[in-house]
Design a protein around this motif. Sequence first.
Motif, PDB file in Angstrom:
ATOM      1  N   MET A  83      35.579  35.879  39.878  1.00  0.00           N
ATOM      2  CA  MET A  83      34.313  36.590  40.092  1.00  0.00           C
ATOM      3  C   MET A  83      33.938  37.418  38.864  1.00  0.00           C
ATOM      4  O   MET A  83      34.789  38.058  38.245  1.00  0.00           O
ATOM      5  N   PHE A  85      30.971  40.259  37.478  1.00  0.00           N
ATOM      6  CA  PHE A  85      30.068  41.258  38.054  1.00  0.00           C
ATOM      7  C   PHE A  85      29.008  41.725  37.065  1.00  0.00           C
ATOM      8  O   PHE A  85      29.225  41.683  35.855  1.00  0.00           O
ATOM      9  N   ASN A  89      32.982  45.649  35.611  1.00  0.00           N
ATOM     10  CA  ASN A  89      34.133  46.114  36.392  1.00  0.00           C
ATOM     11  C   ASN A  89      35.449  46.012  35.625  1.00  0.00           C
ATOM     12  O   ASN A  89      36.467  45.622  36.185  1.00  0.00           O
ATOM     13  N   MET A 102      44.957  41.422  34.285  1.00  0.00           N
ATOM     14  CA  MET A 102      44.699  41.764  35.690  1.00  0.00           C
ATOM     15  C   MET A 102      44.223  40.550  36.486  1.00  0.00           C
ATOM     16  O   MET A 102      44.461  40.458  37.683  1.00  0.00           O
ATOM     17  N   ASN A 106      46.434  37.895  40.687  1.00  0.00           N
ATOM     18  CA  ASN A 106      46.227  36.998  41.818  1.00  0.00           C
ATOM     19  C   ASN A 106      47.214  35.839  41.820  1.00  0.00           C
ATOM     20  O   ASN A 106      47.444  35.211  42.842  1.00  0.00           O
ATOM     21  N   ARG A 158      38.812  37.435  32.060  1.00  0.00           N
ATOM     22  CA  ARG A 158      39.663  37.872  33.175  1.00  0.00           C
ATOM     23  C   ARG A 158      39.575  36.857  34.327  1.00  0.00           C
ATOM     24  O   ARG A 158      40.590  36.486  34.924  1.00  0.00           O
TER      25      ARG A 158
HETATM   26  P1  ADP Z   1      33.369  49.582  43.885  1.00  0.00           P
HETATM   27  O1  ADP Z   1      33.204  51.079  43.828  1.00  0.00           O
HETATM   28  O2  ADP Z   1      32.117  48.818  43.493  1.00  0.00           O
HETATM   29  O3  ADP Z   1      34.031  49.069  45.118  1.00  0.00           O
HETATM   30  P2  ADP Z   1      35.857  49.840  42.498  1.00  0.00           P
HETATM   31  O4  ADP Z   1      35.795  51.216  41.929  1.00  0.00           O
HETATM   32  O5  ADP Z   1      36.669  49.553  43.702  1.00  0.00           O
HETATM   33  O6  ADP Z   1      34.373  49.258  42.704  1.00  0.00           O
HETATM   34  O7  ADP Z   1      36.302  48.921  41.288  1.00  0.00           O
HETATM   35  C1  ADP Z   1      36.922  47.716  41.539  1.00  0.00           C
HETATM   36  C2  ADP Z   1      35.954  46.601  41.332  1.00  0.00           C
HETATM   37  O8  ADP Z   1      36.613  45.543  40.685  1.00  0.00           O
HETATM   38  C3  ADP Z   1      35.460  46.076  42.679  1.00  0.00           C
HETATM   39  O9  ADP Z   1      34.099  45.737  42.617  1.00  0.00           O
HETATM   40  C4  ADP Z   1      36.279  44.843  42.914  1.00  0.00           C
HETATM   41  O10 ADP Z   1      35.572  43.841  43.637  1.00  0.00           O
HETATM   42  C5  ADP Z   1      36.559  44.391  41.502  1.00  0.00           C
HETATM   43  N1  ADP Z   1      37.850  43.710  41.379  1.00  0.00           N
HETATM   44  C6  ADP Z   1      38.982  43.962  42.066  1.00  0.00           C
HETATM   45  N2  ADP Z   1      39.945  43.124  41.707  1.00  0.00           N
HETATM   46  C7  ADP Z   1      39.426  42.308  40.777  1.00  0.00           C
HETATM   47  C8  ADP Z   1      39.925  41.218  40.017  1.00  0.00           C
HETATM   48  N3  ADP Z   1      41.151  40.762  40.154  1.00  0.00           N
HETATM   49  N4  ADP Z   1      39.121  40.622  39.146  1.00  0.00           N
HETATM   50  C9  ADP Z   1      37.870  41.061  39.006  1.00  0.00           C
HETATM   51  N5  ADP Z   1      37.354  42.072  39.673  1.00  0.00           N
HETATM   52  C10 ADP Z   1      38.110  42.696  40.558  1.00  0.00           C
END
Ligand code: ADP
Length: 237
Positions: A83, A85, A89, A102, A106, A158
């Motif tokens: 994914m 964004f 992120n 990171m 997974n 990533r």
């Molecule tokens: P939010 O406040 O939008 O929930 P966070 O502060 O929790 O964001 O930051 C984590 C963000 O990174 C989330 O949007 C989550 O979906 C994303 N995320 C978590 N794990 C992964 C990953 N392995 N790869 C990419 N993005 C990730």
Amino acid sequence: MIRFTHASVTYPGGVAALKDLSLDIAEGEFVVVVGLSGAGKSTLIRTVNGLVPLSGGSVEVGSRTVGDLNRSRLRALRADVGMIFQHYNLVNRTTVLNNVLMGRLNRVPGWRSMLGWWGRDEVERAMRALEVVEIVEKAYVRAANLSGGQQQRVGIARALAQEPTVLLADEPVASLDPPTSHTVMRYLHRANRELGITTLVNLHFLDLARQYADRIVGLRAGAVVFDGPASAVDEKV
Ligand code: ADP
Ligand code: ADP
């Protein structure tokens, strides 16, 4: 590869974000979803990895029906689905390389990777992902010190480090200027073409969609109003 069958999503509060939507995306396709803000693009993408549950119908990814998965199977699905964004992120205070690693969390569960102790083969894999987006020279730079376009390339790396079969990108260029948007779209396209990853991208610029998509899906009020090859889109979607 991704099949929506009469999919609907109604959020708590009553907003119907997807309405009886059916759509079939073949393996290896590069599909761009376009539509105005609020059309349901982000919701559509988030149903594919189970971030948003369906209220009705089904979504299948490969042989998995997303709504039927238990926790560990959902985790396995998310390992296969990368994914990207709008706001990248990334973890800003650490290096580009650590951010890309990171993506490996997974794939390599366990306490070593949780603590950030990665084997050499994992680091090499992350470096190869950085090569795809041509940003290897920034591997040891803190993510915070990169430009927006560079950060998004790291976001792509990533996701690629995860070795996904499906890539989802939710407005990946909405925070970038036009030339940088093209650069990022070119790398997404490259990942699709060279690695064969089925790719679903949300965009709100039709021009960009037409230049990179194999196929464009137009969404409006949670329903598909256009679905065809990029060459067949007129200005009015
Ligand atoms: P939010 O406040 O939008 O929930 P966070 O502060 O929790 O964001 O930051 C984590 C963000 O990174 C989330 O949007 C989550 O979906 C994303 N995320 C978590 N794990 C992964 C990953 N392995 N790869 C990419 N993005 C990730
Ligand atoms: P787009 O990505 O095309 O802008 P979204 O999928 O974000 O569309 O939103 C579709 C509709 O669902 C909008 O009306 C939006 O306000 C609503 N919506 C999105 N997320 C939520 C949520 N978590 N809770 C309630 N309503 C939401």
